[in-house]
Design a protein around this motif. Structure first.
Motif, PDB file in Angstrom:
ATOM      1  N   LEU A 137       0.947  -1.140   0.007  1.00 58.95           N
ATOM      2  CA  LEU A 137      -0.121   0.044   0.121  1.00 58.95           C
ATOM      3  C   LEU A 137       1.094   1.158  -0.003  1.00 58.95           C
ATOM      4  O   LEU A 137       1.754   1.315   0.862  1.00 58.95           O
ATOM      5  N   LEU A 138       0.693   2.053  -0.987  1.00 57.98           N
ATOM      6  CA  LEU A 138       1.589   3.015  -1.207  1.00 57.98           C
ATOM      7  C   LEU A 138       1.060   4.554  -0.853  1.00 57.98           C
ATOM      8  O   LEU A 138       0.104   5.006  -0.847  1.00 57.98           O
ATOM      9  N   HIS A 139       2.179   5.521  -0.343  1.00 56.02           N
ATOM     10  CA  HIS A 139       1.835   6.914  -0.308  1.00 56.02           C
ATOM     11  C   HIS A 139       2.954   7.624  -0.892  1.00 56.02           C
ATOM     12  O   HIS A 139       4.279   6.994  -0.680  1.00 56.02           O
ATOM     13  N   ILE A 140       2.795   8.582  -1.603  1.00 53.97           N
ATOM     14  CA  ILE A 140       4.028   9.326  -2.442  1.00 53.97           C
ATOM     15  C   ILE A 140       4.200  10.501  -1.674  1.00 53.97           C
ATOM     16  O   ILE A 140       3.340  11.213  -1.342  1.00 53.97           O
ATOM     17  N   ALA A 141       5.453  10.985  -1.230  1.00 57.09           N
ATOM     18  CA  ALA A 141       5.690  12.201  -0.750  1.00 57.09           C
ATOM     19  C   ALA A 141       7.247  12.441  -1.260  1.00 57.09           C
ATOM     20  O   ALA A 141       8.157  11.864  -1.722  1.00 57.09           O
ATOM     21  N   GLU A 142       7.284  13.832  -1.145  1.00 52.44           N
ATOM     22  CA  GLU A 142       8.868  14.590  -1.582  1.00 52.44           C
ATOM     23  C   GLU A 142       9.802  14.013  -0.592  1.00 52.44           C
ATOM     24  O   GLU A 142      10.870  13.674  -1.142  1.00 52.44           O
ATOM     25  N   ALA A 186       9.119   8.490  -2.456  1.00 46.84           N
ATOM     26  CA  ALA A 186       9.377   9.597  -3.314  1.00 46.84           C
ATOM     27  C   ALA A 186       8.941   9.075  -4.621  1.00 46.84           C
ATOM     28  O   ALA A 186       8.937   7.932  -5.144  1.00 46.84           O
ATOM     29  N   PRO A 187       8.323   9.976  -5.563  1.00 47.58           N
ATOM     30  CA  PRO A 187       7.823   9.748  -6.955  1.00 47.58           C
ATOM     31  C   PRO A 187       8.803   8.891  -7.794  1.00 47.58           C
ATOM     32  O   PRO A 187       8.132   7.922  -8.440  1.00 47.58           O
ATOM     33  N   GLU A 188      10.057   9.168  -7.788  1.00 45.93           N
ATOM     34  CA  GLU A 188      11.075   8.559  -8.657  1.00 45.93           C
ATOM     35  C   GLU A 188      11.166   6.888  -8.200  1.00 45.93           C
ATOM     36  O   GLU A 188      11.329   6.131  -8.790  1.00 45.93           O
ATOM     37  N   GLN A 189      11.060   7.031  -6.889  1.00 44.47           N
ATOM     38  CA  GLN A 189      11.244   5.474  -6.229  1.00 44.47           C
ATOM     39  C   GLN A 189       9.989   4.809  -6.520  1.00 44.47           C
ATOM     40  O   GLN A 189      10.457   3.349  -6.992  1.00 44.47           O
ATOM     41  N   CYS A 190       8.998   5.276  -6.492  1.00 41.87           N
ATOM     42  CA  CYS A 190       7.701   4.685  -6.732  1.00 41.87           C
ATOM     43  C   CYS A 190       7.768   3.957  -8.258  1.00 41.87           C
ATOM     44  O   CYS A 190       7.394   2.796  -8.526  1.00 41.87           O
ATOM     45  N   ALA A 191       7.917   5.106  -9.145  1.00 41.67           N
ATOM     46  CA  ALA A 191       8.187   4.432 -10.585  1.00 41.67           C
ATOM     47  C   ALA A 191       8.972   3.492 -10.837  1.00 41.67           C
ATOM     48  O   ALA A 191       9.114   2.735 -11.775  1.00 41.67           O
ATOM     49  N   ALA A 192      10.243   3.406  -9.892  1.00 42.42           N
ATOM     50  CA  ALA A 192      11.229   2.409 -10.161  1.00 42.42           C
ATOM     51  C   ALA A 192      10.961   1.202  -9.343  1.00 42.42           C
ATOM     52  O   ALA A 192      11.760   0.024  -9.365  1.00 42.42           O
ATOM     53  N   GLN A 193       9.952   1.062  -8.726  1.00 42.69           N
ATOM     54  CA  GLN A 193       9.434  -0.190  -8.047  1.00 42.69           C
ATOM     55  C   GLN A 193       9.473  -1.670  -8.816  1.00 42.69           C
ATOM     56  O   GLN A 193       9.599  -2.596  -8.472  1.00 42.69           O
ATOM     57  N   GLY A 246      -7.041   7.405   8.751  1.00 44.61           N
ATOM     58  CA  GLY A 246      -7.483   8.776   9.246  1.00 44.61           C
ATOM     59  C   GLY A 246      -6.299   9.835   8.767  1.00 44.61           C
ATOM     60  O   GLY A 246      -6.375  10.707   9.280  1.00 44.61           O
ATOM     61  N   MET A 247      -5.675   9.430   7.864  1.00 47.69           N
ATOM     62  CA  MET A 247      -4.572  10.498   7.052  1.00 47.69           C
ATOM     63  C   MET A 247      -5.411  11.678   7.008  1.00 47.69           C
ATOM     64  O   MET A 247      -6.581  11.771   6.502  1.00 47.69           O
ATOM     65  N   PRO A 248      -4.615  12.747   7.314  1.00 48.57           N
ATOM     66  CA  PRO A 248      -5.423  14.143   6.992  1.00 48.57           C
ATOM     67  C   PRO A 248      -5.578  14.399   5.552  1.00 48.57           C
ATOM     68  O   PRO A 248      -4.855  13.859   4.544  1.00 48.57           O
ATOM     69  N   VAL A 249      -6.666  14.835   5.291  1.00 52.62           N
ATOM     70  CA  VAL A 249      -7.302  15.213   3.546  1.00 52.62           C
ATOM     71  C   VAL A 249      -6.121  15.751   2.961  1.00 52.62           C
ATOM     72  O   VAL A 249      -5.920  15.383   1.791  1.00 52.62           O
ATOM     73  N   GLU A 250      -5.541  16.726   3.417  1.00 52.23           N
ATOM     74  CA  GLU A 250      -4.524  17.493   2.572  1.00 52.23           C
ATOM     75  C   GLU A 250      -3.497  16.602   2.043  1.00 52.23           C
ATOM     76  O   GLU A 250      -2.757  16.904   1.237  1.00 52.23           O
ATOM     77  N   GLU A 251      -3.075  15.879   3.033  1.00 53.40           N
ATOM     78  CA  GLU A 251      -1.603  15.193   2.838  1.00 53.40           C
ATOM     79  C   GLU A 251      -1.982  14.050   2.139  1.00 53.40           C
ATOM     80  O   GLU A 251      -1.420  13.303   1.064  1.00 53.40           O
ATOM     81  N   GLY A 252      -3.523  13.428   2.083  1.00 53.53           N
ATOM     82  CA  GLY A 252      -3.798  12.477   1.109  1.00 53.53           C
ATOM     83  C   GLY A 252      -3.763  13.134  -0.652  1.00 53.53           C
ATOM     84  O   GLY A 252      -3.514  12.495  -1.195  1.00 53.53           O
ATOM     85  N   ARG A 273      -1.763  13.890  -6.016  1.00 54.73           N
ATOM     86  CA  ARG A 273      -1.199  14.716  -6.994  1.00 54.73           C
ATOM     87  C   ARG A 273       0.099  14.397  -7.325  1.00 54.73           C
ATOM     88  O   ARG A 273       0.522  14.350  -8.836  1.00 54.73           O
ATOM     89  N   LEU A 274       1.050  13.979  -6.409  1.00 53.36           N
ATOM     90  CA  LEU A 274       2.230  13.332  -6.829  1.00 53.36           C
ATOM     91  C   LEU A 274       2.335  12.200  -7.728  1.00 53.36           C
ATOM     92  O   LEU A 274       3.174  11.945  -8.733  1.00 53.36           O
ATOM     93  N   PHE A 275       1.475  11.136  -7.362  1.00 49.12           N
ATOM     94  CA  PHE A 275       1.457  10.105  -7.952  1.00 49.12           C
ATOM     95  C   PHE A 275       0.802  10.303  -9.605  1.00 49.12           C
ATOM     96  O   PHE A 275       1.386   9.500 -10.415  1.00 49.12           O
ATOM     97  N   ALA A 276       0.055  11.299  -9.719  1.00 45.63           N
ATOM     98  CA  ALA A 276      -0.622  11.494 -10.980  1.00 45.63           C
ATOM     99  C   ALA A 276       0.460  12.365 -11.810  1.00 45.63           C
ATOM    100  O   ALA A 276       0.076  12.058 -12.976  1.00 45.63           O
TER     101      ALA A 276
END
Length: 323
Positions: free
Chosen positions: A223-228, A280-287, A300-306, A311-314
């Motif tokens: 299960l993934l979450h994308i972050a800088e 990170a976005p480039e790590q996800c793309a390389a998985q 319960g992740m805050p909506v703004e962080e979701g 957006r980073l994923f897209a």
């Protein structure tokens, strides 16, 4: 191009009605955004009576998603079959299939929490027989013809959009589930990467003279979450993933096989385990994963962080994958 999924279970520990309503609205907006950016599937599920407000009505949510989108599929994975009235469920799925133009995928399991059966006064010991009746009834109901049901002649309308019927898979991690799917000629959705169970299912297809196929989770379906900055995000938001992981762990007995099973008791253990990954976005793309399951509102992740994750994923992961 891998399969891309955005998962929602709308969990929010300690929610107020206002905060939960905002989370639901955000999930619909995220589904519309995912649809616009070519993500293939919204995945949701069903649990009842959970203190953290886990979504109990996946078909109501699916209908709202269909109203907000044009192309994206919604997979309900899974419904707890024996808790549903078979005729009513046949109608619900038929209407959603018509509304969506065939975008609904339903995985029917039997669940693993006796307390959910107790909530609806359904006999836990009869769950196998109830599941058989449910699946057989759905298949008969969707023909639009009359059939015998509990000693009565009934007919369910309207007929669904999809011919011969909406996509219905049998979920589970047991031989009984595989056997049930094969007997009815339905596809089988193991709850984890279980090649030996797939082989058993194929043997039963031959035995019953039916046809079917397996939708097998990959050996790795994190299960993934994308972050800088994954380190900072783990430190700040890792507790939300841990909440979900601990909730699952409290529900699942030793014989339950799940693609998202975790034994972690701390955020550091959860990170090391790899069931949940903040990348990170480039790590996800390389998985190199066959399916990418984004979980933007986990635990319960805050909506703004979701939104940041989605957006980073897209905007940065999908283009790197050729999407």
């Amino acid at each position: 191009m891998p399969v891309t999924v955005v998962r929602f279970n709308l969990v929010e520990p300690g929610a107020t009605p206002a905060s939960l309503a905002a989370r639901y609205r955000a999930a619909l907006e995220m589904a519309a955004y995912a649809d616009e950016h070519g993500i293939t599937t919204v995945q949701t599920e069903e649990h009842h009576g959970a203190a953290n407000n886990w979504l109990p009505s996946p078909f109501a949510f699916a209908g709202a998603v269909f109203g907000a989108t044009r192309r994206i599929a919604v997979t309900v994975s899974a419904i707890i079959g024996p808790l549903h009235d078979p005729l009513r469920l046949a109608e619900e799925i038929a209407v959603l299939d018509l509304l969506s133009g065939g975008r609904l995928v339903t995985v029917a399991g039997i669940g693993y929490r006796p307390e959910e059966y107790a909530l609806f006064d359904v006999d836990w010991k009869r769950r196998g027989r109830l599941q058989d009746e449910l699946l057989e009834t759905l298949l008969k109901a969707w023909t639009g013809e009359e059939f015998e049901y509990r000693g009565r002649t009934v007919r369910v309308t309207p007929r669904p959009y999809t011919d011969p019927h909406p996509l219905l898979l049998v979920g589970g991690s047991s031989k009984a589930a595989a056997r049930r799917a094969a007997r009815l000629g339905l596809p089988f959705f193991p709850s984890a990467h279980l090649p030996e169970l797939e082989a058993y299912y194929k043997e039963r297809l031959v035995e019953y003279g039916t046809e079917g196929w397996t939708m097998m989770p990959a050996a790795e379906t994190p299960l993934l979450h994308i972050a800088e900055d994954p380190d900072r995000t783990w430190a700040e938001y890792g507790r939300h993933f841990l909440h979900e992981a601990r909730t699952y762990a409290s529900w699942q007995s030793g014989d339950i096989r799940s693609a998202v099973r975790s034994a972690a008791t701390t955020v550091d253990e959860l990170r090391a385990e790899g069931v949940y990954r903040i990348l990170a976005p480039e790590q996800c793309a390389a998985q190199g994963l066959d399916s990418l399951v984004l979980h933007p509102l986990a635990g319960g992740m805050p909506v703004e962080e979701g939104w940041r994750s989605l957006r980073l994923f897209a905007q940065r992961v999908l283009p790197a994958l050729g999407g």
